[in-house]
Motif scaffolding. Structure first.
Motif, mmCIF file in Angstrom:
data_model
loop_
_atom_site.group_PDB
_atom_site.id
_atom_site.type_symbol
_atom_site.label_atom_id
_atom_site.label_comp_id
_atom_site.label_asym_id
_atom_site.label_seq_id
_atom_site.Cartn_x
_atom_site.Cartn_y
_atom_site.Cartn_z
ATOM 1 N N HIS A 1 14.500 -27.432 8.730
ATOM 2 C CA HIS A 1 14.759 -28.553 7.839
ATOM 3 C C HIS A 1 15.069 -27.951 6.471
ATOM 4 O O HIS A 1 14.288 -27.140 5.954
ATOM 5 N N THR A 2 16.201 -28.315 5.907
ATOM 6 C CA THR A 2 16.719 -27.660 4.710
ATOM 7 C C THR A 2 16.869 -28.635 3.555
ATOM 8 O O THR A 2 17.732 -29.535 3.612
ATOM 9 N N PRO A 3 16.085 -28.507 2.495
ATOM 10 C CA PRO A 3 16.328 -29.325 1.304
ATOM 11 C C PRO A 3 17.698 -28.958 0.714
ATOM 12 O O PRO A 3 17.929 -27.796 0.361
ATOM 13 N N LEU A 4 18.597 -29.900 0.637
ATOM 14 C CA LEU A 4 19.961 -29.627 0.206
ATOM 15 C C LEU A 4 20.007 -29.395 -1.300
ATOM 16 O O LEU A 4 19.324 -30.067 -2.070
ATOM 17 N N GLN A 5 20.850 -28.435 -1.700
ATOM 18 C CA GLN A 5 20.861 -27.970 -3.085
ATOM 19 C C GLN A 5 22.224 -28.153 -3.753
ATOM 20 O O GLN A 5 23.256 -28.198 -3.092
ATOM 21 N N LYS A 6 22.179 -28.211 -5.083
ATOM 22 C CA LYS A 6 23.387 -28.240 -5.902
ATOM 23 C C LYS A 6 23.535 -26.898 -6.622
ATOM 24 O O LYS A 6 22.531 -26.252 -6.941
ATOM 25 N N TYR A 7 24.771 -26.504 -6.881
ATOM 26 C CA TYR A 7 25.034 -25.269 -7.614
ATOM 27 C C TYR A 7 26.135 -25.501 -8.634
ATOM 28 O O TYR A 7 27.090 -26.241 -8.371
ATOM 29 N N LEU A 8 25.985 -24.865 -9.796
ATOM 30 C CA LEU A 8 26.948 -25.009 -10.880
ATOM 31 C C LEU A 8 27.460 -23.642 -11.302
ATOM 32 O O LEU A 8 26.726 -22.633 -11.232
ATOM 33 N N ASN A 9 28.715 -23.602 -11.736
ATOM 34 C CA ASN A 9 29.230 -22.400 -12.366
ATOM 35 C C ASN A 9 28.396 -22.121 -13.609
ATOM 36 O O ASN A 9 28.057 -23.038 -14.361
#
Length: 317
Positions: free
Chosen positions: A251-259
């Motif tokens: 089960h994977t907590p979904l993540q955000k990524y920014l430049n």
């Protein structure tokens, strides 16, 4: 998690990219990515509808509440990391876990920074339709799958049971799992999420049994109820060697990524995207409008925004 491209509504001009990591995103980009002081933002959008729901709502609020000009770029998962590192896109809003890319760009090169959790936990698994699970409850234990291989055989599976997957470029251990668990099944790729959904809906219409790779959150569960097949329990590191994997997906907590530069200099847009966080139910609500009700991403976003002001206003504070 999943990577093929399909048409999506774009804010200004969509850059269409296809293939399993073949596109060189260091040489192609939206003209607005990384623009300094121009009030523009470029978001990476993946082909699956949940990712389109994220981007649709973020785009709508950036444009209508913060006054930004937004462009969306369609790009596969791994090339999206390259594009983000190079500043060709400003943000990825739903990543299902790419530790190699995270090490390379976040920890080593420091050209990408974590943007926080999306608020949604993703899970990949094997599923059978609930109507079949009710008729044959033991099918939900992987140890009994070979018993049903004949029932799940198709013209494409070559005399074995069919395990239906989406695209070969999705995050999948299925070929290794079939081999390592000694299952009499053949992995058959539909080619895309849309093609896989079409096949599952047709099976369900005819009340035929099927076994499929699938994932949550996903709106289709509301239309085609499915029950997960229990694979050997996931333990930390059990999937480290993808050739030897013989355990369930995590089960994977979904993540955000920014430049990194955008995170520092992106002003209210960067601050908003860091705060963007909603629930599985929120995402599924918008996804259902896009995929099932055939609404555009922006129309679906507007409908959701109009009915959930208390949720999104916190992202703008």
């Amino acid at each position: 998690m999943r990577v093929r491209t399909i048409p999506v509504t774009a804010g200004v001009s969509a850059l269409l990219l296809t293939g399993c990591g073949a596109a060189d995103m260091t040489k192609q980009a939206s003209p607005f990515a990384g623009a300094q002081g121009a009030g523009t933002v470029t978001l990476s959008v993946q082909s699956w509808v949940g990712a389109q729901a994220n981007v649709g709502v973020a785009q709508y609020l950036l444009e209508h509440e913060l006054g930004y000009r937004v462009d969306t770029v369609q790009v596969d998962e791994v090339p999206a990391w390259d594009a983000l590192s190079q500043g060709r896109v400003d943000a990825i809003l739903e990543d299902w876990g790419h530790p190699d890319q995270e090490k390379r760009y976040v920890r080593d090169k420091k050209t990408i920074v974590a943007g926080g959790g999306l608020g949604v936990t993703g899970h990949i698994g094997w599923y059978v339709p609930t109507y079949f699970a009710r008729q044959h409850p033991d099918v939900t234990d992987w140890k009994n799958l070979n018993k049903y291989a004949g029932r799940l055989r198709t013209a494409e599976s070559g005399g074995k049971g069919q395990l239906l997957d989406g695209s070969p470029s999705y995050v999948t251990n299925d070929k290794a799992l079939v081999g390592n668990l000694k299952l009499d099944y053949q992995v058959v790729f539909a080619g895309s999420e849309a093609a896989q959904i079409t096949q599952m809906k047709q099976f369900a219409k005819e009340q035929k049994p099927f076994l499929t790779y699938w994932y949550s959150p996903q709106w289709l569960f509301k239309k085609v109820p499915m029950t997960e097949v229990k694979l050997p329990a996931y333990k930390e590191g059990c999937d480290a060697d993808t050739a030897k994997v013989a355990c369930a997906y995590p089960h994977t907590p979904l993540q955000k990524y920014l430049n990194t530069d955008f995170a520092k200099n992106g002003g209210r847009a960067a601050a908003f995207l860091k705060k963007f966080r909603w629930t599985t139910e929120d995402q599924n609500e918008v996804s259902l409008m896009i995929a099932n009700d055939k609404m555009s991403a922006q129309d679906a976003a507007k409908k959701w925004v109009d009915s959930h002001p208390s949720t999104w206003r916190a992202w703008l504070s």
